[in-house]
Design an enzyme around this catalytic site. Structure first.
Site, PDB file in Angstrom:
ATOM      1  N   LYS A  59       0.001  10.311 -17.854  1.00 52.20           N
ATOM      2  CA  LYS A  59      -0.358  11.730 -17.691  1.00 52.20           C
ATOM      3  C   LYS A  59       0.828  12.571 -17.230  1.00 52.20           C
ATOM      4  O   LYS A  59       0.955  13.721 -17.618  1.00 52.20           O
ATOM      5  CB  LYS A  59      -1.495  11.873 -16.659  1.00 52.20           C
ATOM      6  CG  LYS A  59      -2.821  11.347 -17.137  1.00 52.20           C
ATOM      7  CD  LYS A  59      -3.904  11.559 -16.103  1.00 52.20           C
ATOM      8  CE  LYS A  59      -3.786  10.656 -14.897  1.00 52.20           C
ATOM      9  NZ  LYS A  59      -3.927   9.220 -15.151  1.00 52.20           N
TER      10      LYS A  59
ATOM     11  N   SER B   3       2.828  10.685 -27.890  1.00 51.10           N
ATOM     12  CA  SER B   3       4.017  10.532 -27.051  1.00 51.10           C
ATOM     13  C   SER B   3       4.682   9.198 -27.387  1.00 51.10           C
ATOM     14  O   SER B   3       4.032   8.159 -27.383  1.00 51.10           O
ATOM     15  CB  SER B   3       3.574  10.577 -25.586  1.00 51.10           C
ATOM     16  OG  SER B   3       4.558  10.021 -24.768  1.00 51.10           O
TER      17      SER B   3
ATOM     18  N   GLY C 203       3.029  -0.809  -6.787  1.00 48.95           N
ATOM     19  CA  GLY C 203       3.920  -1.812  -7.362  1.00 48.95           C
ATOM     20  C   GLY C 203       3.182  -3.019  -7.914  1.00 48.95           C
ATOM     21  O   GLY C 203       3.788  -3.980  -8.380  1.00 48.95           O
ATOM     22  N   ARG C 204       1.826  -2.973  -7.880  1.00 53.45           N
ATOM     23  CA  ARG C 204       1.050  -4.124  -8.363  1.00 53.45           C
ATOM     24  C   ARG C 204       1.178  -4.257  -9.876  1.00 53.45           C
ATOM     25  O   ARG C 204       1.279  -3.270 -10.595  1.00 53.45           O
ATOM     26  CB  ARG C 204      -0.435  -3.942  -8.027  1.00 53.45           C
ATOM     27  CG  ARG C 204      -0.762  -4.131  -6.576  1.00 53.45           C
ATOM     28  CD  ARG C 204      -2.240  -3.921  -6.309  1.00 53.45           C
ATOM     29  NE  ARG C 204      -2.638  -2.536  -6.484  1.00 53.45           N
ATOM     30  CZ  ARG C 204      -3.879  -2.099  -6.395  1.00 53.45           C
ATOM     31  NH1 ARG C 204      -4.858  -2.952  -6.147  1.00 53.45           N
ATOM     32  NH2 ARG C 204      -4.175  -0.833  -6.545  1.00 53.45           N
TER      33      ARG C 204
ATOM     34  N   ASP D 146      -3.063   5.514 -15.244  1.00 46.71           N
ATOM     35  CA  ASP D 146      -1.753   5.043 -15.736  1.00 46.71           C
ATOM     36  C   ASP D 146      -1.595   5.217 -17.240  1.00 46.71           C
ATOM     37  O   ASP D 146      -0.939   4.413 -17.904  1.00 46.71           O
ATOM     38  CB  ASP D 146      -1.522   3.565 -15.343  1.00 46.71           C
ATOM     39  CG  ASP D 146      -1.800   3.324 -13.886  1.00 46.71           C
ATOM     40  OD1 ASP D 146      -1.316   4.118 -13.070  1.00 46.71           O
ATOM     41  OD2 ASP D 146      -2.525   2.362 -13.551  1.00 46.71           O
TER      42      ASP D 146
ATOM     43  N   THR E 239      -5.864   1.304  -3.336  1.00 40.98           N
ATOM     44  CA  THR E 239      -4.438   1.511  -3.056  1.00 40.98           C
ATOM     45  C   THR E 239      -4.172   1.457  -1.545  1.00 40.98           C
ATOM     46  O   THR E 239      -3.030   1.555  -1.119  1.00 40.98           O
ATOM     47  CB  THR E 239      -3.968   2.869  -3.613  1.00 40.98           C
ATOM     48  OG1 THR E 239      -4.755   3.905  -3.006  1.00 40.98           O
ATOM     49  CG2 THR E 239      -4.109   2.942  -5.113  1.00 40.98           C
TER      50      THR E 239
ATOM     51  N   GLY F  60       0.025   8.263  -9.022  1.00 41.81           N
ATOM     52  CA  GLY F  60       1.472   8.129  -9.141  1.00 41.81           C
ATOM     53  C   GLY F  60       1.897   8.666 -10.484  1.00 41.81           C
ATOM     54  O   GLY F  60       1.543   8.104 -11.511  1.00 41.81           O
ATOM     55  N   HIS F  61       2.577   9.786 -10.485  1.00 36.80           N
ATOM     56  CA  HIS F  61       3.019  10.388 -11.742  1.00 36.80           C
ATOM     57  C   HIS F  61       4.541  10.351 -11.813  1.00 36.80           C
ATOM     58  O   HIS F  61       5.224  10.850 -10.931  1.00 36.80           O
ATOM     59  CB  HIS F  61       2.512  11.833 -11.858  1.00 36.80           C
ATOM     60  CG  HIS F  61       1.024  11.908 -12.053  1.00 36.80           C
ATOM     61  ND1 HIS F  61       0.316  13.078 -12.023  1.00 36.80           N
ATOM     62  CD2 HIS F  61       0.121  10.943 -12.300  1.00 36.80           C
ATOM     63  CE1 HIS F  61      -0.967  12.823 -12.239  1.00 36.80           C
ATOM     64  NE2 HIS F  61      -1.105  11.525 -12.395  1.00 36.80           N
TER      65      HIS F  61
ATOM     66  N   GLN G  74      -5.808   9.492 -11.780  1.00 39.82           N
ATOM     67  CA  GLN G  74      -6.610   8.304 -12.129  1.00 39.82           C
ATOM     68  C   GLN G  74      -7.137   8.423 -13.563  1.00 39.82           C
ATOM     69  O   GLN G  74      -6.523   9.094 -14.370  1.00 39.82           O
ATOM     70  CB  GLN G  74      -7.753   8.075 -11.123  1.00 39.82           C
ATOM     71  CG  GLN G  74      -7.283   7.628  -9.747  1.00 39.82           C
ATOM     72  CD  GLN G  74      -6.942   8.764  -8.817  1.00 39.82           C
ATOM     73  OE1 GLN G  74      -7.670   9.723  -8.716  1.00 39.82           O
ATOM     74  NE2 GLN G  74      -5.825   8.670  -8.140  1.00 39.82           N
TER      75      GLN G  74
ATOM     76  N   ASN H  85      -3.105   8.372  -3.935  1.00 42.01           N
ATOM     77  CA  ASN H  85      -3.312   7.122  -4.679  1.00 42.01           C
ATOM     78  C   ASN H  85      -2.743   7.255  -6.091  1.00 42.01           C
ATOM     79  O   ASN H  85      -2.459   6.273  -6.766  1.00 42.01           O
ATOM     80  CB  ASN H  85      -4.814   6.749  -4.741  1.00 42.01           C
ATOM     81  CG  ASN H  85      -5.706   7.899  -5.176  1.00 42.01           C
ATOM     82  OD1 ASN H  85      -5.282   9.045  -5.264  1.00 42.01           O
ATOM     83  ND2 ASN H  85      -6.969   7.596  -5.454  1.00 42.01           N
TER      84      ASN H  85
ATOM     85  N   ASP I 228       4.775   2.886 -28.874  1.00 39.59           N
ATOM     86  CA  ASP I 228       5.949   2.035 -29.117  1.00 39.59           C
ATOM     87  C   ASP I 228       5.812   0.652 -28.494  1.00 39.59           C
ATOM     88  O   ASP I 228       6.471  -0.292 -28.938  1.00 39.59           O
ATOM     89  CB  ASP I 228       7.224   2.719 -28.597  1.00 39.59           C
ATOM     90  CG  ASP I 228       7.115   3.097 -27.139  1.00 39.59           C
ATOM     91  OD1 ASP I 228       6.288   3.962 -26.816  1.00 39.59           O
ATOM     92  OD2 ASP I 228       7.842   2.499 -26.318  1.00 39.59           O
TER      93      ASP I 228
HETATM   94  P1  IMP Z   1      -8.537   4.004  -4.303  1.00 36.63           P
HETATM   95  O1  IMP Z   1      -8.507   5.226  -5.170  1.00 36.63           O
HETATM   96  O2  IMP Z   1      -7.274   3.765  -3.541  1.00 36.63           O
HETATM   97  O3  IMP Z   1      -9.768   3.973  -3.410  1.00 36.63           O
HETATM   98  O4  IMP Z   1      -8.693   2.722  -5.271  1.00 36.63           O
HETATM   99  C1  IMP Z   1      -9.863   2.488  -6.030  1.00 36.63           C
HETATM  100  C2  IMP Z   1      -9.521   1.921  -7.402  1.00 36.63           C
HETATM  101  O5  IMP Z   1      -8.844   2.925  -8.165  1.00 36.63           O
HETATM  102  C3  IMP Z   1      -8.573   0.731  -7.385  1.00 36.63           C
HETATM  103  O6  IMP Z   1      -8.931  -0.126  -8.465  1.00 36.63           O
HETATM  104  C4  IMP Z   1      -7.218   1.339  -7.632  1.00 36.63           C
HETATM  105  O7  IMP Z   1      -6.310   0.407  -8.201  1.00 36.63           O
HETATM  106  C5  IMP Z   1      -7.593   2.426  -8.622  1.00 36.63           C
HETATM  107  N1  IMP Z   1      -6.640   3.539  -8.634  1.00 36.63           N
HETATM  108  C6  IMP Z   1      -6.538   4.531  -7.725  1.00 36.63           C
HETATM  109  N2  IMP Z   1      -5.577   5.406  -8.094  1.00 36.63           N
HETATM  110  C7  IMP Z   1      -5.093   4.980  -9.262  1.00 36.63           C
HETATM  111  C8  IMP Z   1      -4.103   5.500 -10.168  1.00 36.63           C
HETATM  112  O8  IMP Z   1      -3.501   6.549  -9.959  1.00 36.63           O
HETATM  113  N3  IMP Z   1      -3.891   4.760 -11.300  1.00 36.63           N
HETATM  114  C9  IMP Z   1      -4.583   3.640 -11.572  1.00 36.63           C
HETATM  115  N4  IMP Z   1      -5.518   3.129 -10.773  1.00 36.63           N
HETATM  116  C10 IMP Z   1      -5.767   3.790  -9.623  1.00 36.63           C
END
Ligand code: IMP
Length: 430
Positions: free
Chosen positions: A16, A413, A302-303, A13, A130, A40-41, A224, A38, A333
């Site tokens: 990227k 950025s 959404g967490r 997060d 996720t 999210g961009h 990630q 897993n 910022d």
């Molecule tokens: P998993 O990749 O779903 O197995 O999750 C394992 C850990 O990686 C958890 O703590 C997730 O919250 C974290 N995680 C997986 N993908 C992302 C991402 O794109 N951004 C931030 N944390 C992620």
């Protein structure tokens, strides 16, 4: 010609999506090399918001080849849905601009089920995943029982692969109190999705090596962050793939010498979703403020993200394990208006000063951050496009970050809009 790897240098997060989009204009090929949906961009282009999970960020730009490499785990049903959503926003996706490596492992419905079942079983095993089946699919890959894209092309092979997977999974499901998998229904589901996926299947390793020889520029898009790396992250609270830059090579089938520049994406503070250690986490008004100003909610789940001060120790560590040549500092910022800013410069472990986070979990838990304080700035840095637009204290903060992490800033950025970027070093420069 330069090939660039983009990796997150914290817990994901870091922003990227925007940087990859910004760089993709200069690239010919954009390749994902690990992770799955897993990720999210979020891309904002001319006010239009695109949310990508499995697709490489390059798909929204015309005239580029986007690639899903073998290092990725792919949920075919999710992919087809995501393609539909992006196409509805006016983006064309065809086998000419999207290729999937034939040796990419498939995430099947029982992987997601297993992931969620484990997460809900007991608190000791909880990772805060996720819930998308990422871990169970990578386990099957290493366990030599995963179904790969190429297996969809031949029914006899597909049935054999399904049977191999079910020997393991039905035993496991029995132990977890889950119903056994309906073999024939699963095969039918796979046969139904196969013709939608197979047109995109290609020997990606070959295509990329040919592109490289022809002098095309490849952008490797990491997902990630390095602190979620299966080896170098805060294990076991990590994702199930290698996230660090070296994975770009094995995740598509190209030699490590083909990588010319590693760009680490670094947020000006720190966030994390899911469980696990986080030495600079703030449980106070400052943390609340970072979360609110930074809109720190997960794109995928959404967490609410946990927030804290910038941890220079951790980023110095991830810059080292990924061989980062330059960083892109994002979301500066969000720090606007803080009277005082803190940066973690080391840890106190039982009275001893450490300049890295130790591996042992009990030691990590006892590490207390040692902070350096810096004066904040009251002016807005949002949308700044040159150093001259930045307040003096913001520049001092950036310079101190560079010193502490032992790596220069290549890009800065200052908003989600792609043009709100200050370029210091072009990663694609020859
Ligand atoms: P998993 O990749 O779903 O197995 O999750 C394992 C850990 O990686 C958890 O703590 C997730 O919250 C974290 N995680 C997986 N993908 C992302 C991402 O794109 N951004 C931030 N944390 C992620």
């Amino acid at each position: 010609m330069a090939n660039v790897v983009v990796v997150g240098a914290q817990w994901g997060d870091e922003g990227k999506g925007k940087i990859v989009d910004w760089l993709s204009e200069r690239a010919d090929v954009i390749a994902r090399f690990q992770g799955g949906h897993n990720a999210g961009h979020t891309l904002v282009i001319d006010g239009e918001v695109y949310k990508l999970h499995a697709l490489p960020s390059g798909v929204v730009r015309g005239g580029k080849l986007s690639v899903i490499g073998n290092g990725v785990v792919l949920d075919p049903w999710h992919l087809i849905k995501e393609i539909g959503t992006i196409q509805a926003q006016g983006v064309e996706i065809t086998p000419e601009n999207l290729m999937i490596a034939e040796n990419t492992p498939l995430i099947l419905p029982f992987h997601g089920e297993l992931d969620r079942a484990r997460e809900s079983q007991n608190s000791v095993a909880k990772i805060g995943t996720t819930g998308r089946g990422i871990g169970p699919c990578y386990e099957d890959k290493v366990g030599r029982r995963v179904i790969r894209v190429a297996d969809l092309a031949d029914n006899a092979t597909l049935e054999l692969r399904v049977d191999r997977a079910l020997v393991h999974h039905n035993a496991l499901r029995n132990g977890l109190g889950l119903e056994p998998i309906d073999r024939n229904a699963l095969i039918a589901q796979l046969q139904e999705i196969a013709p939608k996926i197979l047109p995109f299947a290609a020997p990606v390793w070959k295509v990329l090596n040919e592109k490289r020889k022809a002098g095309k520029r490849i952008l490797f898009e990491g997902a990630q962050g390095a602190l979620l790396d299966i080896d170098f992250g805060t294990y076991p609270f990590v994702t199930s793939s290698n996230v660090i830059a070296g994975q770009a090579s094995t995740g598509v089938g190209i030699g490590p010498g083909s990588i010319d520049f590693v760009l680490g994406i670094v947020k000006a503070y720190t966030t994390r979703v899911g469980e696990g250690p986080f030495p600079t986490e703030l449980d106070d008004d400052d943390g609340q403020r970072l979360g609110e100003r930074g809109h720190e909610f997960g794109t995928t789940t959404g967490r609410k993200r946990r927030c804290g001060w910038f941890d220079a120790c951790l980023v110095r560590q991830t810059c080292a394990t990924s061989g980062v040549n330059g960083i892109s500092l994002t979301k500066l910022d969000v720090l606007d208006g803080f009277e005082t800013l803190k940066i973690c410069v080391g840890y106190d472990l039982d009275g001893e000063r450490l300049d890295y986070l130790p591996t042992a979990a009990d030691q990590q838990a006892r590490c207390k951050p040692i902070y350096e304080e810096m004066p904040g700035w009251s002016e807005s840095t949002e949308g700044a496009r040159s150093w001259a637009d930045l307040p003096a204290n913001a520049i001092k903060y950036v310079r101190r970050v560079e010193e502490l992490i032992d790596c220069p800033v290549a890009l800065l950025s200052t908003s989600p809009e792609r043009d709100d970027t200050i370029l210091v070093t072009d990663p694609f420069a020859d």
